[in-house]
Design a protein around this motif. Structure first.
Motif, PDB file in Angstrom:
ATOM      1  N   GLU A   1      60.339  14.040  23.545  1.00 20.48           N
ATOM      2  CA  GLU A   1      60.187  15.401  23.026  1.00 20.48           C
ATOM      3  C   GLU A   1      58.800  15.579  22.410  1.00 20.48           C
ATOM      4  N   ARG A   2      58.347  14.601  21.620  1.00 19.12           N
ATOM      5  CA  ARG A   2      57.026  14.697  20.995  1.00 19.12           C
ATOM      6  C   ARG A   2      55.938  14.850  22.045  1.00 19.12           C
ATOM      7  N   ILE A   3      56.021  14.056  23.117  1.00 23.52           N
ATOM      8  CA  ILE A   3      55.015  14.141  24.178  1.00 23.52           C
ATOM      9  C   ILE A   3      54.980  15.541  24.780  1.00 23.52           C
ATOM     10  N   LEU A   4      56.154  16.056  25.090  1.00 24.04           N
ATOM     11  CA  LEU A   4      56.201  17.372  25.730  1.00 24.04           C
ATOM     12  C   LEU A   4      55.733  18.480  24.790  1.00 24.04           C
ATOM     13  N   LEU A   5      56.036  18.370  23.505  1.00 24.12           N
ATOM     14  CA  LEU A   5      55.550  19.353  22.555  1.00 24.12           C
ATOM     15  C   LEU A   5      54.023  19.297  22.451  1.00 24.12           C
ATOM     16  N   ASP A   6      53.474  18.079  22.464  1.00 25.53           N
ATOM     17  CA  ASP A   6      52.012  17.928  22.445  1.00 25.53           C
ATOM     18  C   ASP A   6      51.393  18.487  23.723  1.00 25.53           C
ATOM     19  N   TRP A   7      52.035  18.236  24.851  1.00 24.70           N
ATOM     20  CA  TRP A   7      51.524  18.767  26.114  1.00 24.70           C
ATOM     21  C   TRP A   7      51.585  20.302  26.120  1.00 24.70           C
ATOM     22  N   ASN A   8      52.626  20.864  25.545  1.00 25.79           N
ATOM     23  CA  ASN A   8      52.717  22.315  25.466  1.00 25.79           C
ATOM     24  C   ASN A   8      51.565  22.893  24.641  1.00 25.79           C
ATOM     25  N   LYS A   9      51.241  22.246  23.533  1.00 33.91           N
ATOM     26  CA  LYS A   9      50.120  22.711  22.709  1.00 33.91           C
ATOM     27  C   LYS A   9      48.819  22.675  23.504  1.00 33.91           C
ATOM     28  N   ALA A  10      48.623  21.583  24.259  1.00 36.38           N
ATOM     29  CA  ALA A  10      47.406  21.460  25.062  1.00 36.38           C
ATOM     30  C   ALA A  10      47.362  22.533  26.145  1.00 36.38           C
TER      31      ALA A  10
ATOM     32  N   GLU B   1      48.866  25.510  26.118  1.00 35.97           N
ATOM     33  CA  GLU B   1      48.642  26.826  25.509  1.00 35.97           C
ATOM     34  C   GLU B   1      47.181  26.996  25.112  1.00 35.97           C
ATOM     35  N   ALA B   2      46.572  25.914  24.598  1.00 35.24           N
ATOM     36  CA  ALA B   2      45.154  25.980  24.236  1.00 35.24           C
ATOM     37  C   ALA B   2      44.269  26.203  25.456  1.00 35.24           C
ATOM     38  N   ALA B   3      44.749  25.729  26.614  1.00 36.51           N
ATOM     39  CA  ALA B   3      43.985  25.885  27.859  1.00 36.51           C
ATOM     40  C   ALA B   3      44.350  27.162  28.604  1.00 36.51           C
ATOM     41  N   GLY B   4      45.208  27.991  27.997  1.00 33.33           N
ATOM     42  CA  GLY B   4      45.598  29.237  28.638  1.00 33.33           C
ATOM     43  C   GLY B   4      46.681  29.090  29.672  1.00 33.33           C
ATOM     44  N   LEU B   5      47.385  27.937  29.667  1.00 37.46           N
ATOM     45  CA  LEU B   5      48.463  27.702  30.621  1.00 37.46           C
ATOM     46  C   LEU B   5      49.812  27.991  29.960  1.00 37.46           C
ATOM     47  N   GLU B   6      50.794  28.287  30.784  1.00 37.49           N
ATOM     48  CA  GLU B   6      52.146  28.557  30.292  1.00 37.49           C
ATOM     49  C   GLU B   6      52.788  27.263  29.815  1.00 37.49           C
ATOM     50  N   PRO B   7      53.402  27.240  28.639  1.00 38.70           N
ATOM     51  CA  PRO B   7      54.070  26.013  28.191  1.00 38.70           C
ATOM     52  C   PRO B   7      55.339  25.762  28.993  1.00 38.70           C
ATOM     53  N   ALA B   8      55.784  24.522  28.984  1.00 41.17           N
ATOM     54  CA  ALA B   8      57.079  24.188  29.583  1.00 41.17           C
ATOM     55  C   ALA B   8      58.196  24.652  28.659  1.00 41.17           C
ATOM     56  N   THR B   9      59.324  25.030  29.241  1.00 45.47           N
ATOM     57  CA  THR B   9      60.520  25.339  28.473  1.00 45.47           C
ATOM     58  C   THR B   9      61.324  24.059  28.312  1.00 45.47           C
ATOM     59  N   LEU B  10      61.642  23.694  27.075  1.00 47.26           N
ATOM     60  CA  LEU B  10      62.396  22.467  26.826  1.00 47.26           C
ATOM     61  C   LEU B  10      63.870  22.800  26.623  1.00 47.26           C
ATOM     62  N   ASP B  11      64.719  22.179  27.442  1.00 47.87           N
ATOM     63  CA  ASP B  11      66.160  22.285  27.296  1.00 47.87           C
ATOM     64  C   ASP B  11      66.672  20.964  26.741  1.00 47.87           C
ATOM     65  N   TYR B  12      67.450  21.031  25.667  1.00 41.76           N
ATOM     66  CA  TYR B  12      67.875  19.816  24.979  1.00 41.76           C
ATOM     67  C   TYR B  12      69.277  19.397  25.412  1.00 41.76           C
ATOM     68  N   TYR B  13      69.408  18.081  25.698  1.00 40.33           N
ATOM     69  CA  TYR B  13      70.685  17.528  26.141  1.00 40.33           C
ATOM     70  C   TYR B  13      71.016  16.299  25.303  1.00 40.33           C
ATOM     71  N   ALA B  14      72.259  16.257  24.829  1.00 40.03           N
ATOM     72  CA  ALA B  14      72.675  15.160  23.963  1.00 40.03           C
ATOM     73  C   ALA B  14      72.999  13.902  24.739  1.00 40.03           C
ATOM     74  N   ASN B  15      73.265  14.026  26.039  1.00 40.13           N
ATOM     75  CA  ASN B  15      73.586  12.826  26.821  1.00 40.13           C
ATOM     76  C   ASN B  15      73.030  12.956  28.232  1.00 40.13           C
ATOM     77  N   ALA B  16      72.928  11.795  28.884  1.00 42.38           N
ATOM     78  CA  ALA B  16      72.316  11.722  30.204  1.00 42.38           C
ATOM     79  C   ALA B  16      73.129  12.419  31.270  1.00 42.38           C
ATOM     80  N   ALA B  17      74.454  12.357  31.132  1.00 41.03           N
ATOM     81  CA  ALA B  17      75.298  12.976  32.152  1.00 41.03           C
ATOM     82  C   ALA B  17      75.003  14.464  32.278  1.00 41.03           C
ATOM     83  N   ASP B  18      74.857  15.137  31.140  1.00 40.21           N
ATOM     84  CA  ASP B  18      74.575  16.569  31.174  1.00 40.21           C
ATOM     85  C   ASP B  18      73.193  16.846  31.764  1.00 40.21           C
ATOM     86  N   ALA B  19      72.225  15.996  31.438  1.00 40.95           N
ATOM     87  CA  ALA B  19      70.876  16.189  31.981  1.00 40.95           C
ATOM     88  C   ALA B  19      70.871  16.016  33.495  1.00 40.95           C
ATOM     89  N   LEU B  20      71.620  15.031  33.985  1.00 41.86           N
ATOM     90  CA  LEU B  20      71.695  14.814  35.429  1.00 41.86           C
ATOM     91  C   LEU B  20      72.353  16.006  36.127  1.00 41.86           C
TER      92      LEU B  20
END
Length: 323
Positions: free
Chosen positions: A198-207, A209-228
């Motif tokens: 999550e930290r990496i993706l939040l940092d990438w989103n900041k970068a 946005e600073a470059a004028g690009l659209e940030p990624a949308t983060l969807d949060y999942y408590a377990n791997a099964a739901d993410a899959l």
């Protein structure tokens, strides 16, 4: 004694991750048998999925390491270890009894306990529980793919035992290729809350946005099964999680690995056994790990689970990380 076995295809770890949709090894075995053709030409690793774990690699007691265990912890003769066992092969998953937690993290913890002359007592916890479980004393150590970072070093001690590699996984027919921040611009990504990912993706989103690009949308999942399931249904474009699970899922044809990143991006970090800061247990854990490194049982354990590419040369206590 009956023993169930499943075949795990070992792929080169130039890739990375996704967690299993199965919560028991019976489900894992059934899916694996159905996917045998997809694994085809890969080198196969046969893994015991019974609760007894008769194939577990063992070591012997190291008296010098055992002498380092703090007296209050050694008093009951057990090393109580927290492991997130909610269906994340090969790291940790439920055996065929749907109760016993098995996997590579359990086996590394077992080597440490044996080196220290203690009985391993595994507690199945959730990811969100591990910090408080250590701080409250409910568990004495955590072996659960915990990465070392500056914030965690303020509260916990660490002894490293694997490289921290994360992977982006997507649908098998995906044409994504993710190597840097700009590659996730505008994507919807699954991630676990409070993780290095999550930290990496939040940092990438900041970068971005600073470059004028659209940030990624983060969807949060408590377990791997739901993410899959989210990947399979097209609700997310990709998932960022631990490399070992991605290797497992790709071997089954469930996902494609479309990129990797170190968990400490932009620096390097490691996976480590986690103990309460300042209580002295970490020195014993480091010594126990070193004993397993020296006698070859550490290397054999990683080979057993197809994780040799994540090996480190030696355990390190509280490695320096960038703040």
């Amino acid at each position: 004694m009956s023993r169930a076995r499943t075949t795990l295809a070992v792929l080169p770890v130039a890739a990375a991750l996704l967690l299993s949709a199965c919560s028991s090894s019976a489900d894992i075995e059934a899916e694996q048998q159905a996917d045998t053709g997809a694994a085809g030409a890969s080198q196969a690793l046969v893994v015991d999925t019974s609760p007894e774990q008769a194939d577990r690699v063992s070591t012997d007691e190291d008296p010098d390491a055992a002498a380092l265990v703090p007296a209050p912890i050694a008093a009951d003769g057990k090393l109580t270890v927290g492991i997130v066992g909610a269906g994340d092969p090969p790291l940790a998953f439920l055996a065929d009894d749907n109760s016993t937690v098995v996997g590579s993290e359990v086996d590394i913890a077992s080597l440490v306990a044996e080196s220290l002359g203690l009985e391993l007592d595994v507690r199945n916890i959730s990811w969100e529980q591990w910090p408080l479980s250590v701080q409250s004393g409910d568990v004495e150590a955590v072996f659960s793919n915990v990465g070392v970072n500056a914030e965690r070093l303020q509260l916990f001690d660490f002894a490293t035992y694997r490289q921290g590699i994360m992977a982006f996984t997507a649908a098998p027919d995906s044409d994504l290729s993710i190597a840097e921040a700009k590659d996730v611009a505008g994507l919807t990504l699954a991630v676990g809350s409070g993780t290095n990912q999550e930290r990496i993706l939040l940092d990438w989103n900041k970068a971005n946005e600073a470059a004028g690009l659209e940030p990624a949308t983060l969807d949060y999942y408590a377990n791997a099964a739901d993410a899959l399931l989210a990947i399979k249904s097209g609700r997310v474009d990709a998932y960022l999680g631990p490399n070992p699970n991605a290797v497992y899922q790709q071997s089954k044809g469930q996902v494609a690995v479309v990129g990797t990143v170190n968990a400490g991006w932009p620096n390097t970090t490691y996976v480590a056994a986690t103990t309460l800061k300042g209580n002295g247990l970490v020195d014993a854990v480091e010594a126990g790990l070193q004993h397993a490194f020296d006698d070859g049982s550490y290397t054999e354990t990683l080979e057993h689970w197809g994780l040799s590419d994540e090996a480190v040369d030696a355990p390190v206590v509280n490695p320096q990380v960038a703040s």
